[in-house]
Design a protein around this motif. Structure first.
Motif, PDB file in Angstrom:
ATOM      1  N   ASP A   1      -0.177  -1.342 -13.838  1.00 29.61           N
ATOM      2  CA  ASP A   1       0.502  -0.620 -12.752  1.00 29.61           C
ATOM      3  C   ASP A   1      -0.365  -0.560 -11.495  1.00 29.61           C
ATOM      4  OD1 ASP A   1       2.722  -0.097 -14.330  1.00 29.61           O
ATOM      5  OD2 ASP A   1       1.917   1.807 -15.066  1.00 29.61           O
ATOM      6  N   VAL A   2      -1.664  -0.769 -11.658  1.00 41.09           N
ATOM      7  CA  VAL A   2      -2.586  -0.746 -10.518  1.00 41.09           C
ATOM      8  C   VAL A   2      -2.446  -2.052  -9.745  1.00 41.09           C
ATOM      9  CG1 VAL A   2      -5.011  -0.694  -9.825  1.00 41.09           C
ATOM     10  CG2 VAL A   2      -4.204   0.803 -11.663  1.00 41.09           C
ATOM     11  N   GLU A   3      -2.207  -1.937  -8.438  1.00 39.61           N
ATOM     12  CA  GLU A   3      -2.005  -3.132  -7.616  1.00 39.61           C
ATOM     13  C   GLU A   3      -3.305  -3.648  -6.999  1.00 39.61           C
ATOM     14  OE1 GLU A   3       1.094  -2.557  -4.759  1.00 39.61           O
ATOM     15  OE2 GLU A   3       2.649  -2.316  -6.288  1.00 39.61           O
TER      16      GLU A   3
ATOM     17  N   THR B   1      -1.957   2.361  -6.998  1.00 46.23           N
ATOM     18  CA  THR B   1      -0.713   1.922  -7.640  1.00 46.23           C
ATOM     19  C   THR B   1       0.258   1.347  -6.615  1.00 46.23           C
ATOM     20  OG1 THR B   1       0.101   4.207  -7.506  1.00 46.23           O
ATOM     21  CG2 THR B   1      -0.902   3.509  -9.588  1.00 46.23           C
TER      22      THR B   1
ATOM     23  N   SER C   1      -1.450   6.842  -2.877  1.00 43.93           N
ATOM     24  CA  SER C   1      -1.273   6.479  -4.289  1.00 43.93           C
ATOM     25  C   SER C   1      -2.599   6.241  -5.002  1.00 43.93           C
ATOM     26  CB  SER C   1      -0.420   5.209  -4.399  1.00 43.93           C
ATOM     27  OG  SER C   1      -1.160   4.061  -3.983  1.00 43.93           O
TER      28      SER C   1
END
Length: 245
Positions: free
Chosen positions: A128-130, A96, A103
């Protein structure tokens, strides 16, 4: 009362095959000692035909609906020594915060295609996951499990001979004369490298990978050299025998 749990090691060879190769008894080389050497050996031998990758960023859209992601290398490799390609052989993480390892959480996989380097997650990652990363290994050579067995047995046998029985300096002095001793493990090392050369002589490709990993072996097909004893005898060589004099 709590039941005892015994962990079974996954190994490419067995203590008995090493004893057969070396010509020693279980009293000379107990299972627990040889299993330690097998564990060390198989972590070394796999480096000759597979490459380990850490934290590779997977390709695929993170849009809340896509759950299929890929890696840059195909032919996913066995890393836990069970001769199978399963979800235990790789780990996928969802981040995230792409700059904060704290994270990340481990993702679950519903299915995967190791011959293509493609993975289908159990659910689509949220927006939301980068980034999504993976730890895995992949094959560069068309390995044969029978030869892998032999290579592991020879390397583990070499460790046993070198460390347990023949801790003699390679050179030593008697008066003013320097003597070079013959190290019994050297022949085992030579045979190990000869087998590795056989294993690594052919690059991995799609057809060979499917035969090795995906298509179950039928008894009588893909016949390899057999046990280490069969291999030694087929080459007309005498097995190593412990010197008891």
């Amino acid at each position: 009362m709590v039941d005892e749990v015994f962990l079974v090691r996954k190994m490419y060879t067995t203590p008995q095959e090493i004893r057969d190769l070396l010509g020693v008894t279980i009293e000379d080389a107990p299972d627990d000692i040889l299993e330690e050497f097998i564990d060390k050996a198989q972590h070394v031998v796999i480096k000759y035909w597979q490459v380990q990758i850490k934290d590779e960023t997977m390709t695929g859209s993170i849009n809340g609906s896509n759950n299929t992601f890929s890696v840059s290398n195909k032919f996913i490799a066995d890393t836990d020594f069970d001769k199978k390609i399963t979800t235990n052989d790789f780990t996928i993480y969802l981040w995230t915060d792409e700059d904060d390892p704290g994270s990340r959480v481990e993702a679950t996989v519903s299915t995967f295609y190791p011959e293509h380097g493609k993975f289908v997650l159990s659910s689509a990652p949220s927006t939301d996951v980068e980034k999504i990363t993976i730890d895995y290994s992949y094959y560069t050579k068309a390995i044969d499990w029978d030869l892998v067995n032999l290579a592991t047995a020879y390397y583990a046998g070499m460790l046993w001979v070198a460390r347990e029985q023949y801790l003699v300096p390679e050179t030593f002095a008697i008066g003013g004369i320097r003597v070079r001793s013959v190290q019994p493990w050297e022949r085992l090392r030579e045979e190990f490298f000869r087998i590795v050369n056989q294993i690594t002589s052919v690059p991995m490709d799609y057809v060979r990978y499917r035969k090795m990993v995906l298509a179950p072996r039928i008894k009588g097909r893909f016949r390899g050299p057999g046990t280490v004893v069969d291999y030694e005898e087929s080459r007309g060589r005498k097995r190593y025998v412990k010197d008891t004099t």
